[in-house]
Write a protein that holds these residues in place. Structure first.
Motif, PDB file in Angstrom:
ATOM      1  N   ALA A   1       0.834  -1.208   0.000  1.00  0.00           N
ATOM      2  CA  ALA A   1       0.000   0.000   0.000  1.00  0.00           C
ATOM      3  C   ALA A   1       0.869   1.259   0.000  1.00  0.00           C
ATOM      4  CB  ALA A   1      -0.933  -0.004   1.213  1.00  0.00           C
ATOM      5  N   ILE A   2       2.001   1.203   0.707  1.00  0.00           N
ATOM      6  CA  ILE A   2       2.913   2.355   0.753  1.00  0.00           C
ATOM      7  C   ILE A   2       3.566   2.560  -0.615  1.00  0.00           C
ATOM      8  CG2 ILE A   2       5.080   3.205   1.764  1.00  0.00           C
ATOM      9  CD1 ILE A   2       4.209   1.696   4.363  1.00  0.00           C
ATOM     10  N   LEU A   3       3.977   1.450  -1.258  1.00  0.00           N
ATOM     11  CA  LEU A   3       4.598   1.547  -2.590  1.00  0.00           C
ATOM     12  C   LEU A   3       3.608   2.069  -3.627  1.00  0.00           C
ATOM     13  CD1 LEU A   3       6.808  -1.640  -3.087  1.00  0.00           C
ATOM     14  CD2 LEU A   3       7.548   0.733  -3.150  1.00  0.00           C
ATOM     15  N   GLN A   4       2.370   1.634  -3.518  1.00  0.00           N
ATOM     16  CA  GLN A   4       1.332   2.007  -4.478  1.00  0.00           C
ATOM     17  C   GLN A   4       0.848   3.439  -4.262  1.00  0.00           C
ATOM     18  OE1 GLN A   4       0.469   0.127  -6.909  1.00  0.00           O
ATOM     19  NE2 GLN A   4      -1.677   0.342  -7.500  1.00  0.00           N
ATOM     20  N   PHE A   5       1.087   3.965  -3.068  1.00  0.00           N
ATOM     21  CA  PHE A   5       0.517   5.261  -2.688  1.00  0.00           C
ATOM     22  C   PHE A   5       1.035   6.389  -3.574  1.00  0.00           C
ATOM     23  CE2 PHE A   5       0.517   9.201  -0.241  1.00  0.00           C
ATOM     24  CZ  PHE A   5      -0.792   9.254   0.197  1.00  0.00           C
TER      25      PHE A   5
ATOM     26  N   PRO B   1       1.390   8.701   3.060  1.00  0.00           N
ATOM     27  CA  PRO B   1       1.116   7.261   2.909  1.00  0.00           C
ATOM     28  C   PRO B   1       0.908   6.620   4.267  1.00  0.00           C
ATOM     29  CG  PRO B   1       3.460   7.685   2.707  1.00  0.00           C
ATOM     30  CD  PRO B   1       2.800   9.028   2.817  1.00  0.00           C
ATOM     31  N   PRO B   2       0.373   5.403   4.302  1.00  0.00           N
ATOM     32  CA  PRO B   2       0.321   4.672   5.575  1.00  0.00           C
ATOM     33  C   PRO B   2       1.741   4.489   6.103  1.00  0.00           C
ATOM     34  CG  PRO B   2      -0.861   3.490   3.824  1.00  0.00           C
ATOM     35  CD  PRO B   2      -0.111   4.595   3.174  1.00  0.00           C
ATOM     36  N   LYS B   3       1.876   4.276   7.385  1.00  0.00           N
ATOM     37  CA  LYS B   3       3.205   4.088   7.974  1.00  0.00           C
ATOM     38  C   LYS B   3       3.575   2.606   7.964  1.00  0.00           C
ATOM     39  CE  LYS B   3       3.493   8.078  11.101  1.00  0.00           C
ATOM     40  NZ  LYS B   3       2.412   8.883  10.560  1.00  0.00           N
ATOM     41  N   HIS B   4       4.880   2.336   7.771  1.00  0.00           N
ATOM     42  CA  HIS B   4       5.361   0.962   7.905  1.00  0.00           C
ATOM     43  C   HIS B   4       5.085   0.472   9.326  1.00  0.00           C
ATOM     44  CE1 HIS B   4       7.476   0.490   4.077  1.00  0.00           C
ATOM     45  NE2 HIS B   4       7.902   1.727   4.206  1.00  0.00           N
ATOM     46  N   PHE B   5       4.868  -0.821   9.449  1.00  0.00           N
ATOM     47  CA  PHE B   5       4.673  -1.393  10.783  1.00  0.00           C
ATOM     48  C   PHE B   5       5.947  -1.233  11.613  1.00  0.00           C
ATOM     49  CE2 PHE B   5       1.106  -4.081   9.115  1.00  0.00           C
ATOM     50  CZ  PHE B   5       0.165  -3.692  10.066  1.00  0.00           C
ATOM     51  N   THR B   6       5.766  -0.889  12.884  1.00  0.00           N
ATOM     52  CA  THR B   6       6.803  -1.068  13.886  1.00  0.00           C
ATOM     53  C   THR B   6       6.347  -2.254  14.737  1.00  0.00           C
ATOM     54  OG1 THR B   6       5.672   0.368  15.462  1.00  0.00           O
ATOM     55  CG2 THR B   6       7.265   1.411  13.964  1.00  0.00           C
ATOM     56  N   GLU B   7       7.184  -2.717  15.654  1.00  0.00           N
ATOM     57  CA  GLU B   7       6.714  -3.803  16.531  1.00  0.00           C
ATOM     58  C   GLU B   7       5.547  -3.313  17.377  1.00  0.00           C
ATOM     59  OE1 GLU B   7       9.174  -6.693  18.320  1.00  0.00           O
ATOM     60  OE2 GLU B   7      10.884  -6.275  17.033  1.00  0.00           O
TER      61      GLU B   7
ATOM     62  N   GLN C   1      -1.831  -5.037  -3.991  1.00  0.00           N
ATOM     63  CA  GLN C   1      -2.527  -3.819  -4.429  1.00  0.00           C
ATOM     64  C   GLN C   1      -2.697  -3.765  -5.951  1.00  0.00           C
ATOM     65  OE1 GLN C   1      -3.622  -1.530  -1.959  1.00  0.00           O
ATOM     66  NE2 GLN C   1      -2.981  -3.258  -0.690  1.00  0.00           N
ATOM     67  N   GLY C   2      -2.362  -4.890  -6.631  1.00  0.00           N
ATOM     68  CA  GLY C   2      -2.573  -4.951  -8.072  1.00  0.00           C
ATOM     69  C   GLY C   2      -1.491  -4.305  -8.907  1.00  0.00           C
ATOM     70  N   MET C   3      -0.282  -4.218  -8.381  1.00  0.00           N
ATOM     71  CA  MET C   3       0.831  -3.603  -9.106  1.00  0.00           C
ATOM     72  C   MET C   3       1.821  -4.695  -9.503  1.00  0.00           C
ATOM     73  SD  MET C   3       3.169  -0.404  -7.778  1.00  0.00           S
ATOM     74  CE  MET C   3       3.712  -1.226  -6.287  1.00  0.00           C
ATOM     75  N   VAL C   4       2.286  -4.675 -10.757  1.00  0.00           N
ATOM     76  CA  VAL C   4       3.312  -5.634 -11.180  1.00  0.00           C
ATOM     77  C   VAL C   4       4.632  -5.229 -10.545  1.00  0.00           C
ATOM     78  CG1 VAL C   4       4.559  -6.643 -13.118  1.00  0.00           C
ATOM     79  CG2 VAL C   4       2.125  -6.135 -13.344  1.00  0.00           C
ATOM     80  N   MET C   5       5.262  -6.175  -9.846  1.00  0.00           N
ATOM     81  CA  MET C   5       6.529  -5.909  -9.167  1.00  0.00           C
ATOM     82  C   MET C   5       7.555  -6.946  -9.598  1.00  0.00           C
ATOM     83  SD  MET C   5       5.278  -5.090  -5.278  1.00  0.00           S
ATOM     84  CE  MET C   5       6.945  -4.664  -4.784  1.00  0.00           C
ATOM     85  N   ASP C   6       8.815  -6.528  -9.682  1.00  0.00           N
ATOM     86  CA  ASP C   6       9.880  -7.495  -9.962  1.00  0.00           C
ATOM     87  C   ASP C   6      10.687  -7.717  -8.693  1.00  0.00           C
ATOM     88  OD1 ASP C   6      12.745  -5.753 -10.761  1.00  0.00           O
ATOM     89  OD2 ASP C   6      10.834  -4.695 -10.578  1.00  0.00           O
ATOM     90  N   LEU C   7      10.964  -8.990  -8.401  1.00  0.00           N
ATOM     91  CA  LEU C   7      11.651  -9.386  -7.172  1.00  0.00           C
ATOM     92  C   LEU C   7      12.908 -10.184  -7.510  1.00  0.00           C
ATOM     93  CD1 LEU C   7       8.572 -10.856  -5.226  1.00  0.00           C
ATOM     94  CD2 LEU C   7       9.337  -8.478  -5.246  1.00  0.00           C
ATOM     95  N   GLY C   8      13.826 -10.203  -6.545  1.00  0.00           N
ATOM     96  CA  GLY C   8      14.973 -11.090  -6.677  1.00  0.00           C
ATOM     97  C   GLY C   8      14.526 -12.540  -6.635  1.00  0.00           C
ATOM     98  N   LEU C   9      15.256 -13.419  -7.308  1.00  0.00           N
ATOM     99  CA  LEU C   9      14.880 -14.833  -7.352  1.00  0.00           C
ATOM    100  C   LEU C   9      14.954 -15.453  -5.955  1.00  0.00           C
ATOM    101  CD1 LEU C   9      15.066 -14.438 -10.391  1.00  0.00           C
ATOM    102  CD2 LEU C   9      16.332 -16.588 -10.550  1.00  0.00           C
ATOM    103  N   PRO C  10      13.918 -16.194  -5.544  1.00  0.00           N
ATOM    104  CA  PRO C  10      14.005 -16.895  -4.253  1.00  0.00           C
ATOM    105  C   PRO C  10      15.081 -17.962  -4.317  1.00  0.00           C
ATOM    106  CG  PRO C  10      12.044 -17.595  -5.457  1.00  0.00           C
ATOM    107  CD  PRO C  10      12.647 -16.472  -6.241  1.00  0.00           C
TER     108      PRO C  10
END
Length: 693
Positions: A212-216, A470-476, A670-679
């Protein structure tokens, strides 16, 4: 002979000292017709599948799901466990009566009952020592009030259901996703995709927040304010999305007089804070000092074992009525540490309100409070935690904080404005939190001069341009709050209390859940923030079953475990539901195939996706759904087949090359195409070696 089983050696020594039992043997202490022995936390666990059938050591889809008709137990494979268990087994078989002195809660009960079962001593008479504190007085009182061990059969049933359901969901789902997707992206060594009944919904919450933060996309807005007699007044209407409309009003009031039209003063009472349960303690310490939930729990557990505070793993913020007579004595003992703060209190007439004493809000354990024993030899973390618990305890008996909240209304050429100010009349309990309150007050409040009705004068209007955040990242801190409220972000104490029945995990386990996600490299710490990694995002994209990552479903399961504790739900019914769920998950997952006759469902609203002239979009666009999928990502043109796979399965199993690097493409929450490092297996910090595929 009576045999007492404590959860750890230090507690056994405390009990032996109070009972004046002094003869130390290998693995136990004996005397006066009694033997006191100990576990090392969990000694016994559920067997692995390969121990039921050697063929199950090999991981394969054909053997799933595996749900034992009867669960079998085995010793945990840690150093010293075999030797200590033999001591316990010998003592139990000789015993006329066995006393359970493990931690007074669900997990403590499980530790004791599993030991009893593996010793084949379940038919022996058992009694329960229920401790809220490890002070000598508390231990003596608890031994005078030993309970029939079978009074806690329902607690054991809930503990056993928790253990077995975690095994069924975690083991089967982990094997299924690891076998099916362990080599996704063409990685060499198979990735172990660790799934858990509780940990996976928590990971999903973090991934969804980060997505949600990235999409914001920030939206600009304009606020109309004016300064009159050094006080900032705000326009009472909505803020403006377009500057032109704001400019019209600004011009309307420029060079026009400002008049005060109303002054309303109200008295506000702020109640003292409630006592700490474990989760609110962990949240407060994380917010103020940045300590992790695990570090706070460890420090509080140490304080408990040193007899300085009461039992830590509690979900109650209240005290029971029978504890009321001891409170003045505890405060009196604390005078040596906090003479000035406690001098304010009349210990003979403490205000025992329903916010402090309420038997209906105390189940296993009351709130965490100091025992009155003077602390010594504390580590830095223990000192922080002890100070917080003590301050909260004293503050609970302080007077309310009285404030005057003044609202002043004004107008200029027909345009209405408002200003608010706060004056502290009696600080009450807030005097104990001066530093924290000053920081809040400076940020939120302004001092108002004396205004009179109908006064007028010049003012300085202005427009302020801002943008949405944007929304805030989670803290503990915020994550623990969301876990306690089953994914809902709730700050109101009464609402949070109502949602506790459906919280994710328990106060005793939430810190360990966060640490597990960190150790799997699904999330990572960034200062105070908790953020998902590419591995975490990839796993959530792989999981198609919504219930496996649903905080609400996990909260419902937790509520049912609490119903079992209260003998309101049959354990067999609960376990039948868990077994049925895992069978359905694996059956549906195995049968899942790409449907060439449709594009897929919208990740935002679930409606069908349709193809437009240049992109793909939600068929519910007329109802306001804004999902659009461009057929291109970072210079890579996506084929129609790849679009179908992304929309139906949320992840492309084969990597694509972006900037000459192999990358995984997923469709985010959130419906956004994202590219990630290979697991890859080497990107996991820690993996379980038992039955590794």
């Amino acid at each position: 002979m009576k045999v007492v089983i404590a959860e750890k050696p230090s507690v056994a020594r405390d009990i032996a000292e109070v009972l004046d039992i002094k003869s130390k043997k290998k693995g136990y202490i004996e005397g006066r017709g009694c033997a006191i022995t100990w576990a090392f936390g969990h000694l016994v666990t559920l067997q692995e599948p390969g121990e039921y059938d050697p063929a199950l050591k090999r991981w394969s889809l054909e053997t799933l799901p595996f749900v034992p008709e009867t669960f079998k137990l085995t010793l945990i494979k840690n150093r010293g466990v075999d030797e200590q268990f033999k001591v316990i087994e010998t003592l139990c078989q000789q015993a006329d009566e066995i006393i359970c002195a493990t931690d007074a809660g669900r997990e403590g009960e499980l530790i004791f009952r599993y030991i009893l079962a593996l010793c084949n001593c379940e038919d022996k008479p058992i009694r329960r020592l229920w401790l809220n504190s490890l002070t000598p007085d508390a231990i003596q009182e608890a031994f005078k009030d030993l309970k029939d061990g079978h009074d806690y059969d329902a607690l054991y049933a809930a503990a056993r259901c928790r253990s077995e359901s975690d095994w069924i969901v975690g083991l089967n789902a982990t094997r299924y996703y690891t076998v099916r997707h362990g080599r996704i992206g063409g990685s060499g060594d198979r990735v172990l995709w660790s799934i858990g009944r509780v940990q996976t919904p928590v990971l999903a919450m973090i991934v969804e927040r980060d997505d949600a933060i990235l999409q914001f996309r920030p939206q600009l807005f304009w606020e109309l304010t004016t300064r009159y007699r050094e006080v900032v007044f705000k326009y009472t209407g909505k803020r403006f999305e377009k500057p032109e409309k704001a400019q019209v009003l600004l011009e309307k009031i420029t060079d026009q007089p400002f008049a005060i039209t109303g002054i309303v003063a109200k008295e506000k009472k702020e109640q003292p804070p409630q006592l700490f349960d474990l989760t609110t303690l962990q949240r407060e310490i994380n917010k103020l000092h940045g300590l992790s939930a695990a570090d706070t729990l460890a420090a509080t557990q140490n304080l408990y074992e040193k007899k300085f505070v009461t039992y830590p793993r509690t979900d109650s913020r209240y005290l029971s009525k029978d504890l009321q007579p001891r409170i003045p004595q505890i405060l009196s003992q604390l005078k040596t540490l906090r003479p000035e703060e406690i001098a304010v209190l009349n210990l003979a007439k403490l205000p025992f309100s329903k916010r402090i004493i309420d038997d209906t809000k105390v189940s296993d354990h009351h709130a965490i409070i100091p025992t009155g024993v003077a602390p010594r030899g504390l580590s830095a973390h223990e000192q922080l935690v002890y100070e917080a618990i003590t301050t909260q305890f004293i503050a609970a008996f302080y007077p309310v904080c009285l404030k005057n909240i003044t609202t002043v209304n004004g107008v200029s050429n027909g345009v209405p404005f408002e200003a608010k100010g706060t004056q502290v009349v009696e600080p009450g309990w807030t005097a104990l939190f001066a530093n924290k309150k000053q920081a809040q007050d400076a940020a939120e409040e302004q001092t108002l001069p004396v205004f009179t009705h109908d006064e007028t004068g010049p003012h300085e209007p202005s427009l302020r341009e801002g943008k949405t955040s944007p929304p805030k990242h989670f803290t503990e801190n915020s994550l623990l709050g969301a876990m306690e409220a089953a994914g809902k972000l709730v700050e109101d104490d009464s609402l949070r209390e109502a949602l506790k029945e459906r919280g994710i995990g328990t106060p005793a386990t939430r810190a360990a859940i966060i640490e597990t996600l960190l150790s799997r490299n699904y999330i990572q710490r960034d200062k105070k923030q908790l953020r998902c990694t590419d591995m975490g995002r990839c796993l959530i994209a792989l999981i198609r079953d919504p219930l496996l990552k649903s905080p609400e479903m996990t909260g419902e399961w937790e509520e049912k475990l609490k119903q079992i504790e209260r003998s309101q739900l049959d354990p067999g019914e609960f376990m039948g539901g868990i077994s049925g769920y895992i069978r359905t998950l694996i059956k549906n997952g195995t049968a899942e195939r790409l449907d060439p006759g449709r594009w897929g469902s919208c990740p935002l609203c679930g409606k069908e996706v349709v193809k437009g002239k240049r992109a793909y979009g939600c068929s519910g666009w007329k109802d306001g759904c804004e999902f659009v999928l461009e057929p291109e990502c970072k210079g890579i043109a996506l084929t129609a087949k790849q679009i179908q796979v992304l929309l139906q399965q949320r992840i492309l199993p084969q990597p694509v090359r972006i900037e000459d690097e192999p990358r995984m493409l997923i469709l985010s929450t959130q419906g956004m195409v994202m590219d990630l490092g290979l697991p890859a297996a080497e990107r996991q910090k820690k993996v379980e070696k038992t039955d590794r595929p």
